[in-house]
Scaffold this motif. Structure first.
Motif, PDB file in Angstrom:
ATOM      1  N   LEU A  69       0.810  -1.215   0.000  1.00 47.52           N
ATOM      2  CA  LEU A  69       0.000   0.000   0.000  1.00 47.52           C
ATOM      3  C   LEU A  69       0.850   1.276   0.000  1.00 47.52           C
ATOM      4  CD1 LEU A  69      -2.875  -0.860   2.515  1.00 47.52           C
ATOM      5  CD2 LEU A  69      -3.114  -0.474   0.054  1.00 47.52           C
ATOM      6  N   THR A  70       1.986   1.238   0.683  1.00 49.71           N
ATOM      7  CA  THR A  70       2.749   2.470   0.901  1.00 49.71           C
ATOM      8  C   THR A  70       3.986   2.610   0.029  1.00 49.71           C
ATOM      9  OG1 THR A  70       4.139   1.483   2.632  1.00 49.71           O
ATOM     10  CG2 THR A  70       2.017   2.453   3.324  1.00 49.71           C
ATOM     11  N   GLY A  71       4.531   1.499  -0.465  1.00 50.59           N
ATOM     12  CA  GLY A  71       5.797   1.561  -1.187  1.00 50.59           C
ATOM     13  C   GLY A  71       7.011   1.638  -0.277  1.00 50.59           C
ATOM     14  N   ARG A  72       6.793   1.691   1.033  1.00 46.14           N
ATOM     15  CA  ARG A  72       7.862   1.644   2.029  1.00 46.14           C
ATOM     16  C   ARG A  72       7.847   0.256   2.674  1.00 46.14           C
ATOM     17  NH1 ARG A  72      11.582   5.676   2.132  1.00 46.14           N
ATOM     18  NH2 ARG A  72      11.933   5.204   4.332  1.00 46.14           N
ATOM     19  N   PRO A  73       8.981  -0.227   3.200  1.00 49.87           N
ATOM     20  CA  PRO A  73       8.998  -1.585   3.729  1.00 49.87           C
ATOM     21  C   PRO A  73       8.016  -1.791   4.882  1.00 49.87           C
ATOM     22  CG  PRO A  73      11.233  -0.786   3.401  1.00 49.87           C
ATOM     23  CD  PRO A  73      10.322   0.394   3.196  1.00 49.87           C
ATOM     24  N   GLY A  74       7.178  -2.816   4.748  1.00 46.17           N
ATOM     25  CA  GLY A  74       6.390  -3.265   5.882  1.00 46.17           C
ATOM     26  C   GLY A  74       7.316  -3.958   6.860  1.00 46.17           C
ATOM     27  N   ILE A  75       7.112  -3.728   8.170  1.00 53.42           N
ATOM     28  CA  ILE A  75       8.034  -4.226   9.199  1.00 53.42           C
ATOM     29  C   ILE A  75       7.363  -5.327  10.011  1.00 53.42           C
ATOM     30  CG2 ILE A  75       9.454  -3.611  11.184  1.00 53.42           C
ATOM     31  CD1 ILE A  75      10.326  -2.280   8.564  1.00 53.42           C
ATOM     32  N   CYS A  76       8.087  -6.419  10.203  1.00 55.84           N
ATOM     33  CA  CYS A  76       7.565  -7.555  10.964  1.00 55.84           C
ATOM     34  C   CYS A  76       8.647  -8.090  11.894  1.00 55.84           C
ATOM     35  CB  CYS A  76       7.104  -8.651  10.003  1.00 55.84           C
ATOM     36  SG  CYS A  76       6.307 -10.061  10.806  1.00 55.84           S
ATOM     37  N   PHE A  77       8.251  -8.435  13.124  1.00 56.92           N
ATOM     38  CA  PHE A  77       9.156  -9.060  14.103  1.00 56.92           C
ATOM     39  C   PHE A  77       8.616 -10.434  14.479  1.00 56.92           C
ATOM     40  CE2 PHE A  77      10.367  -4.637  14.744  1.00 56.92           C
ATOM     41  CZ  PHE A  77      11.734  -4.716  14.988  1.00 56.92           C
ATOM     42  N   VAL A  78       9.486 -11.431  14.436  1.00 57.07           N
ATOM     43  CA  VAL A  78       9.107 -12.781  14.862  1.00 57.07           C
ATOM     44  C   VAL A  78      10.254 -13.384  15.653  1.00 57.07           C
ATOM     45  CG1 VAL A  78       7.569 -13.138  12.884  1.00 57.07           C
ATOM     46  CG2 VAL A  78       9.963 -13.886  12.746  1.00 57.07           C
ATOM     47  N   THR A  79       9.934 -14.403  16.389  1.00 60.25           N
ATOM     48  CA  THR A  79      10.954 -15.084  17.171  1.00 60.25           C
ATOM     49  C   THR A  79      11.648 -16.148  16.329  1.00 60.25           C
ATOM     50  OG1 THR A  79      11.399 -16.017  19.352  1.00 60.25           O
ATOM     51  CG2 THR A  79       9.512 -16.917  18.140  1.00 60.25           C
ATOM     52  N   ARG A  80      12.648 -16.758  16.912  1.00 64.29           N
ATOM     53  CA  ARG A  80      13.502 -17.688  16.178  1.00 64.29           C
ATOM     54  C   ARG A  80      12.781 -19.006  15.872  1.00 64.29           C
ATOM     55  NH1 ARG A  80      16.783 -17.886  21.735  1.00 64.29           N
ATOM     56  NH2 ARG A  80      15.578 -19.514  22.780  1.00 64.29           N
ATOM     57  N   GLY A  81      13.390 -19.826  15.049  1.00 64.67           N
ATOM     58  CA  GLY A  81      12.903 -21.168  14.760  1.00 64.67           C
ATOM     59  C   GLY A  81      11.517 -21.180  14.136  1.00 64.67           C
ATOM     60  N   PRO A  82      10.529 -21.771  14.834  1.00 66.50           N
ATOM     61  CA  PRO A  82       9.188 -21.867  14.257  1.00 66.50           C
ATOM     62  C   PRO A  82       8.551 -20.518  13.964  1.00 66.50           C
ATOM     63  CG  PRO A  82       9.181 -22.515  16.576  1.00 66.50           C
ATOM     64  CD  PRO A  82      10.602 -22.415  16.157  1.00 66.50           C
ATOM     65  N   GLY A  83       8.913 -19.493  14.739  1.00 69.65           N
ATOM     66  CA  GLY A  83       8.392 -18.168  14.439  1.00 69.65           C
ATOM     67  C   GLY A  83       8.819 -17.709  13.058  1.00 69.65           C
ATOM     68  N   ALA A  84      10.091 -17.926  12.738  1.00 67.74           N
ATOM     69  CA  ALA A  84      10.611 -17.508  11.438  1.00 67.74           C
ATOM     70  C   ALA A  84      10.046 -18.359  10.308  1.00 67.74           C
ATOM     71  CB  ALA A  84      12.136 -17.590  11.441  1.00 67.74           C
ATOM     72  N   THR A  85       9.980 -19.673  10.518  1.00 69.49           N
ATOM     73  CA  THR A  85       9.472 -20.517   9.447  1.00 69.49           C
ATOM     74  C   THR A  85       7.986 -20.276   9.204  1.00 69.49           C
ATOM     75  OG1 THR A  85       9.227 -22.344  11.040  1.00 69.49           O
ATOM     76  CG2 THR A  85      11.241 -22.289   9.728  1.00 69.49           C
ATOM     77  N   ASN A  86       7.235 -19.971  10.257  1.00 74.48           N
ATOM     78  CA  ASN A  86       5.835 -19.609  10.051  1.00 74.48           C
ATOM     79  C   ASN A  86       5.710 -18.366   9.174  1.00 74.48           C
ATOM     80  OD1 ASN A  86       4.749 -21.684  11.582  1.00 74.48           O
ATOM     81  ND2 ASN A  86       4.531 -20.458  13.432  1.00 74.48           N
ATOM     82  N   ALA A  87       6.648 -17.433   9.343  1.00 74.31           N
ATOM     83  CA  ALA A  87       6.593 -16.168   8.593  1.00 74.31           C
ATOM     84  C   ALA A  87       7.020 -16.319   7.143  1.00 74.31           C
ATOM     85  CB  ALA A  87       7.470 -15.127   9.281  1.00 74.31           C
ATOM     86  N   SER A  88       7.556 -17.474   6.777  1.00 75.53           N
ATOM     87  CA  SER A  88       8.104 -17.625   5.422  1.00 75.53           C
ATOM     88  C   SER A  88       7.052 -17.451   4.336  1.00 75.53           C
ATOM     89  CB  SER A  88       8.791 -18.992   5.277  1.00 75.53           C
ATOM     90  OG  SER A  88       7.861 -20.047   5.450  1.00 75.53           O
ATOM     91  N   ALA A  89       5.781 -17.752   4.653  1.00 73.54           N
ATOM     92  CA  ALA A  89       4.726 -17.560   3.641  1.00 73.54           C
ATOM     93  C   ALA A  89       4.647 -16.096   3.226  1.00 73.54           C
ATOM     94  CB  ALA A  89       3.384 -18.032   4.195  1.00 73.54           C
ATOM     95  N   GLY A  90       4.745 -15.192   4.193  1.00 73.24           N
ATOM     96  CA  GLY A  90       4.714 -13.764   3.868  1.00 73.24           C
ATOM     97  C   GLY A  90       5.929 -13.314   3.091  1.00 73.24           C
ATOM     98  N   ILE A  91       7.084 -13.912   3.383  1.00 72.58           N
ATOM     99  CA  ILE A  91       8.308 -13.586   2.640  1.00 72.58           C
ATOM    100  C   ILE A  91       8.165 -14.010   1.177  1.00 72.58           C
ATOM    101  CG2 ILE A  91      10.759 -14.155   2.404  1.00 72.58           C
ATOM    102  CD1 ILE A  91      10.169 -12.241   4.671  1.00 72.58           C
ATOM    103  N   HIS A  92       7.603 -15.182   0.958  1.00 74.19           N
ATOM    104  CA  HIS A  92       7.416 -15.660  -0.413  1.00 74.19           C
ATOM    105  C   HIS A  92       6.469 -14.745  -1.189  1.00 74.19           C
ATOM    106  CE1 HIS A  92       5.580 -18.427  -3.510  1.00 74.19           C
ATOM    107  NE2 HIS A  92       6.863 -18.518  -3.777  1.00 74.19           N
ATOM    108  N   ILE A  93       5.402 -14.290  -0.533  1.00 79.89           N
ATOM    109  CA  ILE A  93       4.479 -13.358  -1.184  1.00 79.89           C
ATOM    110  C   ILE A  93       5.213 -12.077  -1.567  1.00 79.89           C
ATOM    111  CG2 ILE A  93       2.427 -11.912  -0.851  1.00 79.89           C
ATOM    112  CD1 ILE A  93       1.398 -14.139   1.069  1.00 79.89           C
ATOM    113  N   ALA A  94       5.976 -11.517  -0.622  1.00 70.73           N
ATOM    114  CA  ALA A  94       6.698 -10.267  -0.890  1.00 70.73           C
ATOM    115  C   ALA A  94       7.686 -10.426  -2.032  1.00 70.73           C
ATOM    116  CB  ALA A  94       7.414  -9.800   0.376  1.00 70.73           C
ATOM    117  N   GLN A  95       8.332 -11.588  -2.111  1.00 73.40           N
ATOM    118  CA  GLN A  95       9.312 -11.814  -3.177  1.00 73.40           C
ATOM    119  C   GLN A  95       8.618 -11.873  -4.537  1.00 73.40           C
ATOM    120  OE1 GLN A  95      12.474 -11.720  -3.141  1.00 73.40           O
ATOM    121  NE2 GLN A  95      13.118 -12.669  -5.056  1.00 73.40           N
TER     122      GLN A  95
END
Length: 563
Positions: A69-95
């Motif tokens: 929406l903004t053209g500026r980076p959306g910011i997300c914080f997650v914890t290690r391990g499963p937190g990061a792997t859960n977030a991978s779906a959003g990373i794939h969308i952004a890519q």
């Protein structure tokens, strides 16, 4: 020369939050974790609104939606391990969607590396192929440098996601370093010779078509493209799930080239003698499985405009490759002059007529509830209404028949990720509370991230989620019936009462089982002032806007029997 005073020592966590503030960040999304407690503490007395989410995939999708929406980076914080792997779906969308985004991941302490410590992951290896850049910070003093680079990498060229791992002990480490200045992405401007060549190609054309796609657009750039299309009387199409890039009520708009695209538009593109692709990549979906044009020679003069030189000629070799960001190219169009006579006026008019014919007639579907009623309702909402969706056959109704009329009104994943619509809607409503926001979801799609309805309630974000429930993974069932008719396996769903689900969280819920209840239900959802779910019981036969499930099965069986 007077020397500047040395900065006071700060923790790594404080350096990180100050770097975000320096870059204008006012909101971040995440799920808390013990691996970045120092950052949470630093955020607690900052001006950054930290939106607490219920699962990391939803948090990452919310951040991605804000970046879109903004053209500026959306910011997300997650914890290690499963937190990061859960977030991978959003990373794939952004890519795949070329969206600027930064994911910060808590990490084990530096002294524990290489021992497979609790939840240890090598994030550079895990996210390297999935993100535009993945890095781990080794010392607190480098935080301003690395965060600044992350903002630039996320926004510049072809935008995308950056993943930054934050070791726990780095966040508590003290360092006396100055903040880095705010980052603005470099605009790559087309050369004057490029624009003159474009003008000559247009003057030689008889059947030109322009296609908009990709990222780096804004309202000003779209206005420039509108003026260009008007001056040249040019038919203009948009790429898959990029309908918000050009108003559908404009006389030059010819439709989109996504799944199940208008056959007349595809025929027009094949008959064109000049194709101008601005901002997009011509990936698998808009290229119709790479069948629309030849590879590497497209077989038609192609002008490809992209901010990343690596994308120019990656698949299709263009007649004219212009390395320019979308906004800079749009501004430069003001200097391109039309010929004295435009020989393609009828060509543009027919393209417009084909689009209107393709979208005007809303077909009836099997069952008591008609999806056409939803489309008519969406069309009547204010021009600035943001429409969000994930993936599934239900989305065909939105993409084919709804008419996006303003920039920034569509949030949909070109990556085809299920579960995107609800968290995207929550992020949009939190970011733009005065704007109507609707999420159109399938039943399987909704429950991928349905827990984020709790986030909407917690933050008082009155979205309206329309859950289209046909009791199956509809897209997979459609393919199953086509490839293995009568052999249904693994696609049937038993669903909850979605209206009761909404009420359980403290929202508004209503069920639609007849067509005459559709509009009153949507009106009541908006009037409630609460996050709302409109549970639509759709007949399973209504598998696409133009085909029933039984007809699809019969056709498949007939083809296999030679009938």
């Amino acid at each position: 020369m007077t020397s500047l005073p040395s900065p006071a020592p700060r923790t790594g966590a404080r350096l990180l939050v100050d770097a975000l503030l320096a870059n204008g960040v006012s909101r971040a999304f995440g799920v808390p974790g013990e691996s970045y407690l120092d950052v949470l503490d630093a955020l607690s007395d900052s001006n950054v609104d930290f939106v607490i989410c219920r699962q990391e995939s939803g948090a990452a999708m919310m951040a991605e939606a804000c970046g879109k929406l903004t053209g500026r980076p959306g910011i997300c914080f997650v914890t290690r391990g499963p937190g990061a792997t859960n977030a991978s779906a959003g990373i794939h969308i952004a890519q795949q969607d070329s969206t600027p985004m930064i994911l910060f991941v808590g990490q084990i302490s530096r002294s524990m590396r290489g021992r497979e410590a609790f939840q240890e992951v090598d994030y550079r290896a895990a996210f390297g192929p999935l993100a535009k850049w993945a890095v781990e910070i080794d010392e607190a003093a480098r935080i301003p440098e690395i965060v600044s680079r992350a903002f630039r990498v996320a926004m510049q060229g072809r935008p995308g996601p950056v993943v930054i791992a934050l070791p726990e002990d780095v966040l508590s480490e003290m360092a006396a370093v100055p903040d880095a200045p705010a980052v603005e992405p470099a605009e790559t401007w087309p050369g004057l010779s490029d624009m003159m060549r474009l003008q000559r190609l247009l003057w030689a054309a008889k059947r030109p078509v322009m296609i908009l796609g990709g990222a780096r657009w804004n309202e000003r750039a779209i206005a420039s493209v509108e003026r260009f299309a008007e001056r040249f009387d040019l038919p203009l199409a948009v790429s898959f799930r990029r309908q918000m890039l050009f108003p559908a009520d404009h006389a030059c708009f010819a439709g989109d080239i996504g799944f199940s695209a208008n056959p007349k538009l595809l025929a027009r593109l094949k008959a064109a003698d000049l194709v101008i692709l601005a901002g997009g990549r011509f990936g698998e979906v808009p290229s119709q499985g790479y069948s629309l044009f030849g590879i590497p020679d497209p077989g038609v003069p192609l002008v490809h405009v992209h901010a990343d030189p690596e994308e120019l000629g990656r698949v299709y070799q263009p007649t004219l490759a212009i390395n320019a960001s979308s906004g800079a190219f749009a501004a430069s169009l003001e200097g391109v002059q039309p010929p004295n006579e435009l020989p393609w006026a009828d060509w543009r008019a027919q393209a417009r007529a084909d689009y209107l014919a393709w979208t005007d007639e809303l077909p009836a579907n099997p069952g008591a509830v008609q999806m056409a009623s939803l489309v008519r309702y969406l069309r009547a909402l204010p021009r600035e209404t943001i429409i969000c969706n994930g993936a599934g056959n239900f989305a065909i109704w939105v993409h084919r028949f709804h008419r996006f009329r303003a920039y920034g009104t569509q949030l949909a994943p070109t990556s085809g990720s299920m579960g995107y619509g609800l968290p995207a809607a929550v992020a949009a409503k939190i970011s733009q509370p005065a704007t109507p926001v609707v999420a159109v979801c399938g039943d399987g799609d909704f429950l991928m991230t349905g827990q984020e309805f709790a986030t909407a309630v917690q933050y008082g974000a009155p979205i309206v989620a329309v859950v289209v429930d046909n009791g199956m993974y509809g897209t997979i069932r459609m393919h199953q019936e086509r490839e293995y008719p009568t052999r249904v396996f693994g696609t049937t769903l038993r669903n909850p009462d979605f209206a009761a689900y909404a009420r359980a969280f403290g929202g508004f819920g209503v069920t639609v089982e007849t067509d005459d209840a559709f509009v009153p239900a949507l009106d009541a959802a908006f009037a409630s002032g609460l996050p709302a779910i409109v549970h639509v019981k759709l007949d399973p036969e209504a598998i696409t806007p133009t085909t029933s499930l039984s007809a699809l099965r019969a056709k498949s069986l007939a083809e296999r029997s030679g009938g």
